[in-house]
Design a protein around this motif. Structure first.
Motif, PDB file in Angstrom:
ATOM      1  N   TRP A  78       0.595  -1.269   0.121  1.00  0.00           N
ATOM      2  CA  TRP A  78       0.130   0.001  -0.036  1.00  0.00           C
ATOM      3  C   TRP A  78       0.914   1.264  -0.021  1.00  0.00           C
ATOM      4  N   SER A  79       1.724   1.183   0.753  1.00  0.00           N
ATOM      5  CA  SER A  79       2.776   2.400   0.749  1.00  0.00           C
ATOM      6  C   SER A  79       3.405   2.739  -0.303  1.00  0.00           C
ATOM      7  N   VAL A  80       3.889   1.661  -1.133  1.00  0.00           N
ATOM      8  CA  VAL A  80       4.656   1.759  -2.144  1.00  0.00           C
ATOM      9  C   VAL A  80       3.578   2.445  -3.397  1.00  0.00           C
ATOM     10  N   LEU A  81       2.532   1.663  -3.331  1.00  0.00           N
ATOM     11  CA  LEU A  81       1.561   2.507  -4.184  1.00  0.00           C
ATOM     12  C   LEU A  81       1.153   4.008  -4.174  1.00  0.00           C
ATOM     13  N   THR A 108     -11.327   7.050  -4.758  1.00  0.00           N
ATOM     14  CA  THR A 108     -12.233   6.435  -5.490  1.00  0.00           C
ATOM     15  C   THR A 108     -12.838   5.273  -5.266  1.00  0.00           C
ATOM     16  N   PRO A 109     -13.797   4.704  -5.732  1.00  0.00           N
ATOM     17  CA  PRO A 109     -14.285   3.062  -5.469  1.00  0.00           C
ATOM     18  C   PRO A 109     -13.270   2.196  -5.840  1.00  0.00           C
ATOM     19  N   ILE A 110     -12.657   2.455  -7.041  1.00  0.00           N
ATOM     20  CA  ILE A 110     -11.448   1.617  -7.183  1.00  0.00           C
ATOM     21  C   ILE A 110     -10.451   1.629  -6.177  1.00  0.00           C
ATOM     22  N   ALA A 111      -9.877   2.651  -5.893  1.00  0.00           N
ATOM     23  CA  ALA A 111      -8.960   2.809  -4.731  1.00  0.00           C
ATOM     24  C   ALA A 111      -9.360   2.196  -3.395  1.00  0.00           C
ATOM     25  N   ASN A 166      -5.278  -4.937   2.496  1.00  0.00           N
ATOM     26  CA  ASN A 166      -5.296  -4.890   4.187  1.00  0.00           C
ATOM     27  C   ASN A 166      -6.295  -5.765   4.845  1.00  0.00           C
ATOM     28  N   CYS A 167      -7.551  -6.081   3.866  1.00  0.00           N
ATOM     29  CA  CYS A 167      -8.177  -7.125   4.451  1.00  0.00           C
ATOM     30  C   CYS A 167      -8.305  -8.425   3.837  1.00  0.00           C
ATOM     31  N   GLY A 168      -8.230  -8.371   2.362  1.00  0.00           N
ATOM     32  CA  GLY A 168      -8.457  -9.509   1.634  1.00  0.00           C
ATOM     33  C   GLY A 168      -7.206 -10.273   1.765  1.00  0.00           C
ATOM     34  N   ALA A 169      -6.067  -9.724   1.712  1.00  0.00           N
ATOM     35  CA  ALA A 169      -4.822 -10.474   1.809  1.00  0.00           C
ATOM     36  C   ALA A 169      -4.856 -11.071   3.428  1.00  0.00           C
ATOM     37  N   ILE A 170      -5.156 -10.684   4.530  1.00  0.00           N
ATOM     38  CA  ILE A 170      -5.393 -11.221   5.597  1.00  0.00           C
ATOM     39  C   ILE A 170      -6.256 -12.347   5.802  1.00  0.00           C
ATOM     40  N   LEU A 171      -7.257 -12.317   5.130  1.00  0.00           N
ATOM     41  CA  LEU A 171      -8.390 -13.254   5.034  1.00  0.00           C
ATOM     42  C   LEU A 171      -7.711 -14.681   4.098  1.00  0.00           C
ATOM     43  N   PHE A 172      -7.095 -14.385   3.134  1.00  0.00           N
ATOM     44  CA  PHE A 172      -6.431 -15.458   2.304  1.00  0.00           C
ATOM     45  C   PHE A 172      -5.365 -15.980   3.009  1.00  0.00           C
ATOM     46  N   LEU A 189     -11.456  -0.289  -3.094  1.00  0.00           N
ATOM     47  CA  LEU A 189     -11.580  -1.791  -3.360  1.00  0.00           C
ATOM     48  C   LEU A 189     -10.077  -2.221  -3.261  1.00  0.00           C
ATOM     49  N   ILE A 190      -9.044  -1.588  -3.861  1.00  0.00           N
ATOM     50  CA  ILE A 190      -7.722  -2.121  -3.808  1.00  0.00           C
ATOM     51  C   ILE A 190      -7.159  -2.064  -2.334  1.00  0.00           C
ATOM     52  N   ASP A 191      -7.573  -0.770  -1.587  1.00  0.00           N
ATOM     53  CA  ASP A 191      -7.253  -0.721  -0.228  1.00  0.00           C
ATOM     54  C   ASP A 191      -7.653  -1.987   0.561  1.00  0.00           C
ATOM     55  N   PHE A 192      -9.109  -2.444   0.263  1.00  0.00           N
ATOM     56  CA  PHE A 192      -9.626  -3.377   1.033  1.00  0.00           C
ATOM     57  C   PHE A 192      -9.017  -4.625   0.722  1.00  0.00           C
ATOM     58  N   LEU A 193      -8.786  -4.965  -0.574  1.00  0.00           N
ATOM     59  CA  LEU A 193      -8.349  -6.367  -1.109  1.00  0.00           C
ATOM     60  C   LEU A 193      -6.602  -6.508  -0.293  1.00  0.00           C
TER      61      LEU A 193
END
Length: 491
Positions: free
Chosen positions: A38-41, A52-55, A63-69, A57-61
């Protein structure tokens, strides 16, 4: 039929032995690597400056999605996911120059603006602390529901008596990070007159009351709804909210002890050591592990006595907070490398992590104390393990911030510094950190709802992941919604 299913659920989370510390670290590393990505991006592409909604979604994927997976589908191969995060991040960082900070459009100054102090804040906002606490709350919220599905490995669930697991670490880390930020009020008070002990106790009790009320509500709900319980976790009536609720008054008392022993780290070690002596030299350990549950004390012995271990963990968190929250003081140009390490926040974090780690391995090694880790007892090795893990990971988060956003604390005034700090902070992690305990409560309620309406232990991989993804999305939506409404719920 319902009783049989309840017994299956209890067996599903009972008598587990956990996994190795290396395995836990490899899975937990996804939190820091997601923050790095996230910090690099953000620092190279300013991807999240316009949210934006896309930003989002990426933030969610990330910081939340990666932990879930990491805790489910990639649990058997955590390094694959870690590499999928770190390799693109390193490539983008190495091939793209830093992007200039996008400043907000100027607006006419108001009367309040003209009266603001432009000097730098002694306790500035620290994005790396927000990031770490936010990610810790997220992995805690993920685990409390995911543990009820078979897609979540049994080795990550809480152990019965002895051993280490991801969820055992999560409980202690929640307390540790609470200690880190709680010392802010103490640091502010150091510049003024010391508040008398009686006033501190009254204030701490007021802070405890909402948590204790939540503990009572949870107790009544669990008993009335005949909800699945793991009795050896805290006891028959005790729960985590009671542990959190009793911390403030005892911390207020230890602030007086700080006058005698001016080090939170030393105080935490003294408390942890005395508690371990009580376990080993008296019948306390046997009482906690095998005594019959005949009265109120024996029925809740795990929660009552493990409180001393959690109090030591909280004090250890305060020891870290006492030097990471204040502003970094300038280092002289002629300072030696040793002086630089000893007088910088990153150096202090590294030294702290090293000392806690050495103490932990001394406590468990054959040539040291030879003690096993026990979350159920919250014994000395458990306390040292939690302190070691969190100190090291906070240091890693600070190193990421220093690498990607080196100019946050070089702003000419506190308004500009605040803007830079917010620009370097993930909105989702900020939202989770802002209302952490309230979000944790919402996650508990949703966890109960899912478990009462779905046969979680009989669901397949795709069904389980669908439910978990929806759950994490709902919790994230609540966190972001509260933040957008500028609501801060203090419990």
């Amino acid at each position: 039929m319902a009783k049989d299913y309840k017994r299956q659920k209890e067996d599903f989370v009972s008598n587990l032995t956990g996994s190795s510390i290396g395995d836990i670290n490899s899975v937990a590393l996804v939190m820091s690597l997601s923050i790095f990505m996230w910090s690099v991006l953000q620092s190279r592409m300013r991807l999240f400056s316009t949210y934006t909604p896309i930003a989002c979604l990426i933030d969610f994927l990330l910081n939340c999605g990666a932990i879930l997976f990491a805790t489910t589908l990639y649990s058997s191969s955590p390094w694959v996911l870690n590499l999928l995060l770190v390799l693109p991040a390193v490539f983008i960082f190495g091939t793209s120059p830093p992007s200039p900070t996008i400043k907000s459009a100027p607006r006419p100054p108001t009367k309040s603006d003209r009266t603001k102090q432009s000097t730098l804040d002694a306790l500035p906002m620290k994005p790396f602390i927000t990031h770490y606490r936010g990610s810790m709350i997220i992995i805690t919220c993920v685990a409390i529901l995911a543990v009820d599905f078979r897609v979540f490995p049994r080795r990550f669930a809480k152990v019965e008596n002895w051993g280490t697991s991801l969820m055992d670490l999560g409980v202690g880390s929640f307390v540790f990070t609470s200690g880190v930020v709680s010392v802010r009020s103490t640091l502010k008070a150091q510049t003024g007159t010391r508040t008398p002990l009686s006033q501190r106790l009254i204030g701490s009790i007021r802070h405890s009351i909402p948590l204790l009320v939540l503990g009572v509500i949870r107790l009544i709900s669990v008993k009335r709804l005949d909800y699945t319980e793991h009795v050896t976790e805290y006891g028959i009536h005790w729960n985590f909210f009671f542990t959190l609720g009793f911390l403030p008054p005892f911390v207020a008392l230890f602030q007086s002890a700080f006058d005698i022993v001016p080090s939170y780290a030393v105080l935490s070690c003294i408390l942890g050591g005395l508690y371990e002596l009580a376990l080993d030299l008296t019948s306390l350990k046997a009482f906690i592990l095998v005594a019959p549950r005949t009265d109120l004390l024996s029925k809740n012995r795990e929660g009552i006595f493990s409180f001393f271990g959690y109090l030591a963990i909280f004090l250890a968190g305060q020891s870290v907070g006492s030097f990471v929250l204040p502003r970094q003081q300038p280092i002289r140009k002629d300072a030696s490398k040793t002086q630089v390490v000893r007088n910088t926040i990153l150096g202090k974090l590294a030294i702290s992590a090293l000392i806690w780690t050495m103490l932990f391995y001394f406590s468990i090694s054959y040539h040291g104390l030879g003690l096993p880790v026990s979350r159920r007892l919250a014994n000395l090795p458990y306390f040292l393990w939690v302190a070691s893990f969190n100190s090291a990971n906070i240091a890693l988060c600070y190193a990421i911030e220093t690498l990607c956003f080196p100019n946050i604390y070089k702003a000419p005034n506190k308004e500009e510094e605040s803007q830079r700090a917010r620009d370097a902070t993930s909105p989702i992690l900020f939202a989770f950190n802002r209302n952490g305990l309230a979000i944790f409560l919402v996650a508990n309620l949703l966890t109960g709802l899912v478990n009462m309406t779905m046969p979680t232990i009989h669901m397949g991989v795709f069904e389980s992941m669908g439910v978990l993804l929806g759950y994490v999305s709902a919790v994230s939506a609540v966190a972001l919604g509260l933040d957008r409404l500028n609501v801060s719920i203090k419990l």
